[in-house]
Design a protein around this motif. Structure first.
Motif, PDB file in Angstrom:
ATOM      1  N   TRP A  94      39.521  22.835  55.775  1.00  0.00           N
ATOM      2  CA  TRP A  94      38.447  21.900  56.109  1.00  0.00           C
ATOM      3  C   TRP A  94      37.493  21.657  54.944  1.00  0.00           C
ATOM      4  O   TRP A  94      36.737  20.691  54.941  1.00  0.00           O
ATOM      5  CB  TRP A  94      37.639  22.414  57.316  1.00  0.00           C
ATOM      6  CG  TRP A  94      37.116  23.812  57.133  1.00  0.00           C
ATOM      7  CD1 TRP A  94      37.680  24.971  57.578  1.00  0.00           C
ATOM      8  CD2 TRP A  94      35.935  24.194  56.427  1.00  0.00           C
ATOM      9  NE1 TRP A  94      36.926  26.054  57.194  1.00  0.00           N
ATOM     10  CE2 TRP A  94      35.849  25.614  56.502  1.00  0.00           C
ATOM     11  CE3 TRP A  94      34.932  23.490  55.768  1.00  0.00           C
ATOM     12  CZ2 TRP A  94      34.807  26.322  55.909  1.00  0.00           C
ATOM     13  CZ3 TRP A  94      33.889  24.202  55.177  1.00  0.00           C
ATOM     14  CH2 TRP A  94      33.849  25.603  55.250  1.00  0.00           C
ATOM     15  N   ASP A  97      33.982  26.993  51.415  1.00  0.00           N
ATOM     16  CA  ASP A  97      33.208  27.753  52.403  1.00  0.00           C
ATOM     17  C   ASP A  97      31.790  28.107  51.973  1.00  0.00           C
ATOM     18  O   ASP A  97      31.024  28.654  52.756  1.00  0.00           O
ATOM     19  CB  ASP A  97      33.956  29.028  52.797  1.00  0.00           C
ATOM     20  CG  ASP A  97      34.052  30.038  51.655  1.00  0.00           C
ATOM     21  OD1 ASP A  97      33.669  29.704  50.512  1.00  0.00           O
ATOM     22  OD2 ASP A  97      34.525  31.161  51.903  1.00  0.00           O
ATOM     23  N   HIS A 106      32.760  19.840  52.672  1.00  0.00           N
ATOM     24  CA  HIS A 106      33.949  19.330  53.352  1.00  0.00           C
ATOM     25  C   HIS A 106      34.778  18.405  52.465  1.00  0.00           C
ATOM     26  O   HIS A 106      35.969  18.216  52.713  1.00  0.00           O
ATOM     27  CB  HIS A 106      33.546  18.622  54.638  1.00  0.00           C
ATOM     28  CG  HIS A 106      33.051  19.551  55.702  1.00  0.00           C
ATOM     29  ND1 HIS A 106      31.742  19.984  55.748  1.00  0.00           N
ATOM     30  CD2 HIS A 106      33.685  20.144  56.739  1.00  0.00           C
ATOM     31  CE1 HIS A 106      31.595  20.802  56.773  1.00  0.00           C
ATOM     32  NE2 HIS A 106      32.753  20.921  57.387  1.00  0.00           N
ATOM     33  N   PHE A 125      35.105  17.585  62.056  1.00  0.00           N
ATOM     34  CA  PHE A 125      35.485  18.988  62.128  1.00  0.00           C
ATOM     35  C   PHE A 125      34.763  19.743  63.245  1.00  0.00           C
ATOM     36  O   PHE A 125      34.972  20.945  63.402  1.00  0.00           O
ATOM     37  CB  PHE A 125      35.191  19.685  60.794  1.00  0.00           C
ATOM     38  CG  PHE A 125      35.906  19.076  59.623  1.00  0.00           C
ATOM     39  CD1 PHE A 125      37.257  19.316  59.407  1.00  0.00           C
ATOM     40  CD2 PHE A 125      35.243  18.240  58.737  1.00  0.00           C
ATOM     41  CE1 PHE A 125      37.926  18.749  58.337  1.00  0.00           C
ATOM     42  CE2 PHE A 125      35.899  17.672  57.657  1.00  0.00           C
ATOM     43  CZ  PHE A 125      37.241  17.925  57.464  1.00  0.00           C
ATOM     44  N   THR A 148      30.843  24.425  59.333  1.00  0.00           N
ATOM     45  CA  THR A 148      32.187  24.571  58.791  1.00  0.00           C
ATOM     46  C   THR A 148      33.152  23.814  59.702  1.00  0.00           C
ATOM     47  O   THR A 148      33.356  22.637  59.540  1.00  0.00           O
ATOM     48  CB  THR A 148      32.552  26.059  58.669  1.00  0.00           C
ATOM     49  OG1 THR A 148      32.379  26.697  59.941  1.00  0.00           O
ATOM     50  CG2 THR A 148      31.661  26.744  57.653  1.00  0.00           C
ATOM     51  N   SER A 149      33.709  24.475  60.718  1.00  0.00           N
ATOM     52  CA  SER A 149      34.547  23.773  61.690  1.00  0.00           C
ATOM     53  C   SER A 149      34.692  24.613  62.946  1.00  0.00           C
ATOM     54  O   SER A 149      34.795  25.844  62.870  1.00  0.00           O
ATOM     55  CB  SER A 149      35.939  23.481  61.114  1.00  0.00           C
ATOM     56  OG  SER A 149      36.714  22.753  62.061  1.00  0.00           O
ATOM     57  N   GLY A 152      40.558  25.237  64.667  1.00  0.00           N
ATOM     58  CA  GLY A 152      41.342  26.194  63.901  1.00  0.00           C
ATOM     59  C   GLY A 152      42.721  25.647  63.586  1.00  0.00           C
ATOM     60  O   GLY A 152      43.265  24.811  64.323  1.00  0.00           O
ATOM     61  N   ALA A 205      38.194  29.108  61.205  1.00  0.00           N
ATOM     62  CA  ALA A 205      39.170  28.093  60.815  1.00  0.00           C
ATOM     63  C   ALA A 205      40.584  28.490  61.197  1.00  0.00           C
ATOM     64  O   ALA A 205      41.526  27.730  60.968  1.00  0.00           O
ATOM     65  CB  ALA A 205      39.101  27.868  59.302  1.00  0.00           C
TER      66      ALA A 205
END
Length: 291
Positions: A94, A97, A106, A125, A148-149, A152, A205
């Motif tokens: 994605w 980090d 991203h 995401f 982040t997201s 997964g 993720a």
């Protein structure tokens, strides 16, 4: 005889009585009670539709990535020395980090070139059914906006040597090509995810399977599965997780109650065994110790 002129009629205003007010309030409360379930259902349906649209973009980008890389599917992450960004951040599917820089990016993700535009936010995401503030972001930072997201990727099956946390144990397994994937209509590529980390929910993720490989063909139950069932109802037996299959289909999947770790948060697995959704060939790993 003089007569006094008649006074014009006065309009007398009557105030609502307490009983009338109580009746009106009761009617309004009744209407709200009748409408609320429908509004809640409509909101959940809208969230599911948005989540499916997000994952449809991801699975389309995933397919395009494989097309551009001789059918080899995308890795989950590059975290080894020399494979990070220039700032030293680890690169996940994605994006970067922020482990060193302190801010996720991203635009550095493997799918970014295929998502149509340069993204400055994490909308595609992020599952709308998992609102900000209901979980901690993945990574070494506590900034609630450092998203982040909440989806997964099934790197455990698709890119074992590039799946952090598991690659030392399963890195000998083949990095898949798209045409090698077994039962593509059933295999999860992406799905709603969340993980309990120190007793608190955290984004992840990784779409981990219900059983983890040990050695010599032995598997053990995964004590921390990551599939999140947060759609259609409150966490429980009727909730589902949106999943993107390898054939491009978007299908909500119910949880397997026997494999659900945390019913209150809706975290568990869609099946009690790895096949067919997570690792379809898991039973043959004992007989395939080489690539």
């Amino acid at each position: 005889m003089n007569r006094r002129p008649a006074h014009p009629a006065r309009h007398v205003r009557h105030a609502f009585s307490m009983i009338e007010l109580l009746v009106v309030i009761a009617i309004i409360a009744l209407l709200i009670g009748l409408l609320a379930p429908g509004l809640g259902s409509a909101r959940r349906s809208a969230q599911t539709a948005r989540c499916m649209a997000n994952q449809r973009q991801l699975i389309t980008a995933w397919t395009l990535y494989a097309d551009d890389h001789a059918e080899r599917v995308m890795p989950l992450a590059y975290t080894n020395t020399g494979q990070q960004t220039s700032e030293g951040d680890n690169i996940f599917w994605w994006g970067a980090d922020g482990a060193t820089s302190g801010q996720p990016d991203h635009a550095s993700g493997f799918l970014a070139p295929y998502l149509g535009t340069h993204r400055h936010d994490a909308d595609v995401f992020e599952c709308p059914a998992q609102p900000r503030g209901s979980y901690a972001s993945q990574g070494a930072f506590d900034d609630p906006d450092a998203l982040t997201s909440t989806y997964g990727y099934n790197g455990y099956y698709l890119s074992p040597e590039h799946t952090p946390g598991w690659n030392r144990r399963i890195g000998w397994r083949p990095w898949r090509k798209a045409f090698e994937i077994q039962r593509p209509s059933e295999l999860f590529v992406f799905a709603d995810t969340l993980i309990l980390f120190g007793g608190s929910p955290r984004s992840t993720a990784l779409l981990d399977p219900p059983a983890l490989y040990q050695r010599a063909g032995r598997w053990r139950e995964n004590p921390a599965p990551t599939t999140a069932f947060r759609h259609n109802a409150a966490p429980g037996p009727n909730a589902t997780a949106v999943t993107a299959r390898a054939d491009g289909a978007m299908i909500p999947a119910p949880s397997d109650l026997d494999a659900t770790l945390e019913p209150a948060l809706g975290i568990g697995s869609a099946s009690a065994t790895n096949a067919p959704h997570y690792v379809p060939d898991w039973q043959r790993w004992a007989h395939a110790l080489v690539r």
